[in-house]
Design a protein around this motif. Structure first.
Motif, mmCIF file in Angstrom:
data_model
loop_
_atom_site.group_PDB
_atom_site.id
_atom_site.type_symbol
_atom_site.label_atom_id
_atom_site.label_comp_id
_atom_site.label_asym_id
_atom_site.label_seq_id
_atom_site.Cartn_x
_atom_site.Cartn_y
_atom_site.Cartn_z
ATOM 1 N N ARG A 53 -8.083 4.743 6.134
ATOM 2 C CA ARG A 53 -7.484 5.176 4.871
ATOM 3 C C ARG A 53 -8.548 5.298 3.789
ATOM 4 N NH1 ARG A 53 -2.316 1.034 4.843
ATOM 5 N NH2 ARG A 53 -0.964 2.190 6.256
ATOM 6 N N ARG A 64 -8.098 0.072 -1.765
ATOM 7 C CA ARG A 64 -7.424 0.400 -0.505
ATOM 8 C C ARG A 64 -8.338 0.606 0.685
ATOM 9 N NH1 ARG A 64 -2.362 1.452 -2.475
ATOM 10 N NH2 ARG A 64 -2.412 1.690 -4.723
ATOM 11 N N SER A 65 -9.630 0.509 0.506
ATOM 12 C CA SER A 65 -10.540 0.785 1.618
ATOM 13 C C SER A 65 -10.958 -0.460 2.381
ATOM 14 C CB SER A 65 -11.797 1.483 1.094
ATOM 15 O OG SER A 65 -12.510 0.622 0.224
ATOM 16 N N PHE A 81 -2.286 12.417 2.149
ATOM 17 C CA PHE A 81 -2.725 11.049 2.441
ATOM 18 C C PHE A 81 -1.532 10.171 2.839
ATOM 19 C CE2 PHE A 81 -3.471 6.716 0.751
ATOM 20 C CZ PHE A 81 -4.489 6.333 1.604
ATOM 21 N N HIS A 93 0.817 -1.222 0.000
ATOM 22 C CA HIS A 93 0.000 0.000 0.000
ATOM 23 C C HIS A 93 0.848 1.268 0.000
ATOM 24 C CE1 HIS A 93 -3.011 2.964 1.069
ATOM 25 N NE2 HIS A 93 -2.309 3.273 2.143
ATOM 26 N N GLU A 94 1.762 1.400 0.955
ATOM 27 C CA GLU A 94 2.513 2.652 1.108
ATOM 28 C C GLU A 94 3.409 2.924 -0.099
ATOM 29 O OE1 GLU A 94 2.244 0.295 3.309
ATOM 30 O OE2 GLU A 94 1.423 1.145 5.155
ATOM 31 N N THR A 144 -1.242 9.223 6.777
ATOM 32 C CA THR A 144 -1.853 7.902 7.009
ATOM 33 C C THR A 144 -1.021 6.739 6.492
ATOM 34 O OG1 THR A 144 -3.088 7.706 4.916
ATOM 35 C CG2 THR A 144 -4.100 9.003 6.676
ATOM 36 N N SER A 145 -0.076 6.971 5.577
ATOM 37 C CA SER A 145 0.592 5.854 4.893
ATOM 38 C C SER A 145 2.074 6.138 4.680
ATOM 39 C CB SER A 145 -0.085 5.588 3.541
ATOM 40 O OG SER A 145 -1.474 5.466 3.676
ATOM 41 N N ASP A 188 -7.999 -1.051 5.363
ATOM 42 C CA ASP A 188 -8.007 -0.071 6.448
ATOM 43 C C ASP A 188 -9.122 0.938 6.192
ATOM 44 O OD1 ASP A 188 -7.585 1.871 8.309
ATOM 45 O OD2 ASP A 188 -5.417 1.919 8.082
#
Length: 658
Positions: free
Chosen positions: A310, A294-295, A139, A92-93, A143-144, A307
């Motif tokens: 996010r 990503r949700s 973002f 993700h990140e 958060t990431s 997450d």
């Protein structure tokens, strides 16, 4: 230290993006050249800073710096170098860092190559692009953050998801992101045009290359992902209507519609409001795809994160940009007067039909993707929308598109003659009907899917070639083909590629053979026209996995015993994550694939084997390659490089908003 430098570069990029989002926008409103000129160096600086941050993260993965949390979670010292590098975006990140890198790249390219744009439009485009980047920087940083350190670094990492340790998946996400994020520049052009209150032919010509580039990258990315699913997952399919697959397919459909609509704006200065709306929706659906992945809202084998926090942040980005742009569109669209007038039978009308079919098809995919969530929230019922729904609801629109495409591409601008075009396409129609009839006669199962697919594919290919042939004139001067613009050649190649893909899909869905059985070593068995024999099963040690490896001989059934192929299917286990994967062995041929999967050992000493005979499988991806090649040919057209400058004067006058 390098990780801290990368983090610091990302923070600086965030600050630069704030400046780029505000100062040029004010400068364009006030007509202050100095403030507007801030946009170009800011866009370049932003790209260089994000590139530095991405390079720092890549270095951490390459050297296995396990003091970095992201490296611990997604890498391992025994992993091959290719997958250490692809591990940067296999999470993700890191994937979000790749997202903002590409976002900054497109903004910088608009600054580098947008010298012929009117200064106010260029400043607004770069400001809107930077505003989108600012939201995603926030973002990531809040958060990431990919640069978080471990308090106590472990001796080794937890490895990358084994399904992602594949060459196809190493290149699939970057191409897909280049397409996803590339649509952001089209969005920026649309919003900038709404703010300015003018859209003209020059605007259509400026936005087309960006749309085309994004569409090409999306085509390649989707094809790579489809090919990976075909040979890696062991299911034997190329498309499963998975929510994340749909999330990439919907922007592709909108980008195709936008590309054709922009042609009408460029040629006829019509469909301006519709083209702006398509640009907003294309990027809006890219953001919807990001939200889905990503949700954690929808379950998928492709999902990066689960997450909800996010997801809410991305939902806020989606609502702000898509909702804000649509609100601006509602306020401004009525002022964008269309100059071009065209008849019902014309190329413009055909492109309108093309747009409607593509847009409605995309909304059908969206409804099918999101409906399980709606049903659960509204009716407290758990529903599953699978391939049967999508194939039944989506296919009719593609059939209609295939029927209309050859006719529409040959109609004249403004007012055409349908009877003249129909006469020119009679040979193509006869060929398509003849092949469809031949297939219907010789196929063993009386399914309509095969003949219809063969008809549509042949109709598209023959129609594209007929269109090219008419360019030789009445005297059939073949030298005229050499003088055609590359965009015309690109259209022919891309439309032919779509036809070839349709042929491949029809062959796979109509005539595929599947066989699953338990076999003994040395005991031949027959599937279709082929005879198979499991010669041996061995245990192999890979660099970071152990494998059960089968050895399979493929021969013609009832033949002389000569071998067609020697295949080695594998079932791998990655000990770090304790996760199995399937490595199908495939004999690729022009007209068919033989697809072999080895399963688990059985108590009687046998092995489960799955065999597929897949007619025309490679045509699916061959057609995608041709579509991308057609796009590249069009993108290389000299008119894209010189027209903006030639039309600069016209663009300044434009269409007044009020």
């Amino acid at each position: 230290m390098i990780a801290e430098l990368g983090h610091f570069a990302l923070i600086l990029a965030f600050l630069v993006s704030l400046v780029q989002a505000v100062v040029p926008l004010i400068g364009a409103h006030k007509r202050w050249p100095g403030w507007m000129s801030v946009a170009e160096p800011a866009a370049t600086a932003q790209f260089v800073l994000v590139l530095g941050a991405f390079a720092a993260l890549t270095y951490a993965f390459v050297v296995s710096d396990f003091s970095l949390r992201l490296v611990v979670l997604n890498s391992h010292s025994a992993k091959p170098m290719l997958y250490k590098i692809s591990g940067v975006w296999g999470n993700h990140e890191g994937s979000m860092l790749l997202w903002v890198l590409i976002l900054a790249l497109f903004g910088a390219m608009a600054a580098w190559f947008g010298g012929n744009l009117p200064p106010t439009l260029r400043a607004r485009v770069l400001a809107v692009q930077s505003l989108v980047a600012t939201a995603f920087y926030a973002f990531i940083l809040f958060t990431s953050n990919p640069f978080l350190r471990m308090a106590i670094p472990p001796m080794d990492g937890q490895d990358l998801n084994p399904l992602l340790q594949d060459p196809g998946l190493a290149f699939h996400p970057p191409f897909l992101y280049l397409g996803y994020v590339g649509l952001s520049i089209c969005f920026s052009f649309a919003v900038a045009a709404l703010i300015e209150g003018r859209v003209d032919a020059a605007w259509g010509r400026w936005v087309r290359p960006w749309t085309l580039a994004a569409w090409i990258f999306l085509t390649i990315g989707i094809a790579l992902g489809s090919w990976w699913a075909y040979y890696e997952l062991g299911w034997g399919g190329f498309w499963f209507w998975d929510p994340v697959e749909n999330a990439s397919f919907m922007p592709w459909l909108f980008a195709a519609a936008l590309l054709h609509s922009a042609i009408v704006v460029e040629k006829r200065e019509a469909l301006k409001s519709w083209t702006i709306l398509l640009a907003i929706l294309a990027f809006g659906f890219s953001l919807i795809g990001t939200f889905i992945v990503r949700s954690g809202l929808l379950t998928s084998v492709h999902a990066f994160a689960n997450d909800p926090e996010r997801g809410v942040f991305i939902l806020m980005i989606l609502v702000f940009f898509t909702g804000g742009a649509l609100t601006l569109f509602a306020a401004r669209a009525s002022a964008m007067e269309a100059k071009g007038v065209f008849g019902v039978v014309s190329r413009e009308s055909a492109l309108v039909v093309n747009n409607i079919l593509l847009a409605v098809a995309s909304f059908v995919v969206f409804v099918g993707t999101i409906w399980p969530l709606v049903a659960e929230m509204a009716f407290d019922r758990k529903l599953s929308v699978g391939p049967p729904f999508f194939e039944m609801a989506f296919t009719p629109f593609m059939v209609l598109l295939g029927l209309v495409l050859p006719l529409g591409s040959m109609l004249a601008w403004k007012r055409g003659s349908l009877s003249r075009v129909a006469r020119q396409l009679v040979p193509a129609l006869i060929l398509a009907l003849a092949l469809a009839g031949l297939v219907w006669t010789i196929q063993t199962e009386r399914s309509m899917l095969g003949p219809i697919g063969v008809f549509l594919g042949t109709w598209l290919i023959a129609g594209a070639l007929t269109d090219l042939w008419t360019r030789t004139g009445r005297n059939r001067d073949l030298t005229r083909l050499l003088r055609l613009p590359r965009a015309d050649w690109g259209k022919t190649v891309a439309h032919s590629g779509l036809g070839i893909t349709m042929l491949g899909i029809a062959g796979l869905m109509a005539w595929e053979q599947e066989d699953i059985r338990t076999v003994q070593i040395g005991a031949p068995w027959q599937v279709g026209k082929f005879e198979f024999e499991l010669l041996d099963v061995t245990r192999e040690q890979g660099p970071n996995y152990t494998a059960t490896r089968g050895e399979v001989s493929v021969r013609p059934a009832g033949g002389d015993g000569s071998e067609i192929a020697h295949l080695y299917p594998e079932k791998r286990v990655y000990p770090v994550q304790q996760m199995p994967t399937t490595e199908a062995a495939i004999d690729y041929r022009f007209l068919r694939d033989v697809y072999v999967v080895v399963g688990d050992a059985q108590p009687n000493g046998g092995w489960v084997m799955r065999i597929y005979i897949k007619p025309l499988a490679n045509w699916v991806w061959g057609g995608c390659i041709l579509m991308a090649l057609g796009g590249l040919l069009s993108l290389s057209d000299r008119r894209y490089r010189v027209a903006a400058g030639a039309r600069k004067t016209a663009s300044v006058q434009g269409v007044p908003a009020e």
